[in-house]
Design an enzyme around this catalytic site. Structure first.
Site, PDB file in Angstrom:
ATOM      1  N   ASP A   1      41.961  37.035  44.199  1.00 56.84           N
ATOM      2  CA  ASP A   1      40.997  37.877  44.909  1.00 56.84           C
ATOM      3  C   ASP A   1      39.583  37.339  44.783  1.00 56.84           C
ATOM      4  O   ASP A   1      39.260  36.559  43.877  1.00 56.84           O
ATOM      5  CB  ASP A   1      41.072  39.330  44.427  1.00 56.84           C
ATOM      6  CG  ASP A   1      40.750  39.493  42.950  1.00 56.84           C
ATOM      7  OD1 ASP A   1      41.233  38.678  42.145  1.00 56.84           O
ATOM      8  OD2 ASP A   1      40.014  40.442  42.597  1.00 56.84           O
TER       9      ASP A   1
ATOM     10  N   GLU B   1      41.459  40.789  39.880  1.00 55.21           N
ATOM     11  CA  GLU B   1      40.654  40.422  38.710  1.00 55.21           C
ATOM     12  C   GLU B   1      39.217  40.903  38.876  1.00 55.21           C
ATOM     13  O   GLU B   1      38.590  41.356  37.918  1.00 55.21           O
ATOM     14  CB  GLU B   1      40.689  38.899  38.522  1.00 55.21           C
ATOM     15  CG  GLU B   1      40.042  38.411  37.214  1.00 55.21           C
ATOM     16  CD  GLU B   1      38.557  38.138  37.302  1.00 55.21           C
ATOM     17  OE1 GLU B   1      37.935  37.899  36.255  1.00 55.21           O
ATOM     18  OE2 GLU B   1      37.984  38.157  38.420  1.00 55.21           O
TER      19      GLU B   1
END
Length: 385
Positions: free
Chosen positions: A75, A137
């Protein structure tokens, strides 16, 4: 032989997937899984509870313990409101710099690892290489724990983790953690002259915020004289707050959010327990005049610090491959502490520089990617010895 052209081509594909944390990452995971499966990798997904996102664990090499995990998150942070001079989801290379969202943090590392995968697949590995690609994350390291648990329970057992967050290909052996909470206070509205007729949520929220202010001072005082961090102590800040409807009304609602960055010697969850204990006392006191009063403390994130290991396997590998023997810690957090808490020796080492992360016109440097590729070639040779 350098794999740079392959790396740039893979990075172009990865950047084109808009994996901003609010979006699904499944299209990227589909592509990566297909690519690695084509090289003979054994792949396993560890999906999110709603099935909209997934981690990916892939193994190349023999069914042997002692392998090395290459860890990265899929991400990226949003580009909303940022002034980019290029399309953030189209890789643009200019003057030795590769522009695009995630080129630094941390699709550049993923591209290097994937570009090196054919060489790992062709090498006579004695121990395997593991690819660990996570989701979410950037919003609290939410995805990795389920994958780490699955890896710890499975076979073969890796012996070390290299988290490829941007460190300029320098070895980082410690970092602060991340612990955040949201506190919500529900009182009872009344005229501000009639304080016994209700309970002011804002006034009572201040009691809890003042407790956190004093806890922040205690963190500062607890730092050892030889702390390697900057700042040298764990930090605790209140970043958002709100509540009340008018200055002459006892507030019905109030809320705030606080963020702690604990150093390795601090205890984030311990802070949460003390805050909950005080919240229970405040709630009891509020119910003297407002039986329906309520105070809730919700943990939003709990990412442990990375604690420097005494001759840890991951550190020894990273130092051998880079030649970097300098002591080094950082104040930002990664999934490294989660891997360490899961039983894996962990270190941080990856291409790029953290001051480029999350910025408009984010870029990774060709020289950094080439240094990472050289690092991975040496890792291939080490795993084959």
């Amino acid at each position: 032989m350098s794999r740079y052209s392959d790396t740039a081509a893979i990075l172009e594909r990865l950047i084109a997937f808009d994996t901003t944390s609010r979006n699904s990452n499944l299209a990227l995971i589909d592509w990566v899984e297909g690519y690695l499966t084509g090289l003979g990798a054994r792949c396993e997904r560890v999906p999110s509870a709603d099935g909209q996102k997934s981690n990916l664990h892939a193994i190349i090499g023999p069914e042997a313990d002692g392998g090395v995990i290459l860890s990265g998150h899929s991400d990226v942070v949003p580009v909303d409101g940022q002034n980019w001079s290029t399309d953030p989801f189209v890789l643009t290379e200019k003057g030795g710099k590769l522009y695009g969202r995630g080129t630094c943090d941390m699709k550049g590392f993923l591209a290097c690892a994937l570009a090196a995968a054919p060489d790992f697949a062709a090498a006579p590995l004695k121990r395997p290489v593991h690819f660990a690609i996570s989701y979410d994350e950037e919003v609290g390291c939410l995805g990795a724990p389920s994958m780490i648990s699955a890896m710890a329970a499975g076979n073969p057992k890796p012996s070390a983790v290299i988290v490829g967050e941007p460190t300029g290909m320098k070895v980082v052996t410690g970092h602060k953690g991340l612990y955040s909470v949201r506190v919500e206070v529900t009182g009872h509205e009344a005229h501000s002259s009639l304080v016994e007729a209700g309970a002011c949520a804002v006034t009572n929220a201040v009691i809890l915020m003042d407790f956190l202010r004093r806890e922040a001072e205690a963190l500062r005082a607890a730092a050892p004289a030889d702390s390697p961090f900057d700042p040298p102590f764990g930090t605790l800040t209140i970043g958002r707050m709100g509540g009340g409807s008018a200055v002459n009304i006892l507030a019905k609602d109030a809320w705030f959010e606080a963020l702690m960055r604990p150093a390795p010697w601090d205890d984030g969850p311990g802070l949460g327990r003390r805050l909950r204990a005080l919240a229970a006392e405040v709630e009891t006191d509020m119910r003297r005049t407002a039986p329906g009063a309520r105070v809730t403390v919700t943990e939003m994130s709990n990412v442990p610090p990375l604690r420097p290991e005494n001759e840890g396997e991951a550190e020894m590998i990273a130092r051998a491959l880079t030649g970097d023997n300098a002591p080094r810690v950082v104040s930002y957090g990664t999934e490294g502490g989660q891997f360490q808490d899961g039983g894996f020796s962990s270190v941080i080492c990856g291409p790029g520089h953290i001051d480029q992360a999350h910025q408009p016109d984010e870029f990774g440097e060709r020289s950094q990617l080439e240094a990472c590729l050289a690092f991975l070639k040496k890792l291939e040779q080490r795993l084959s010895a």
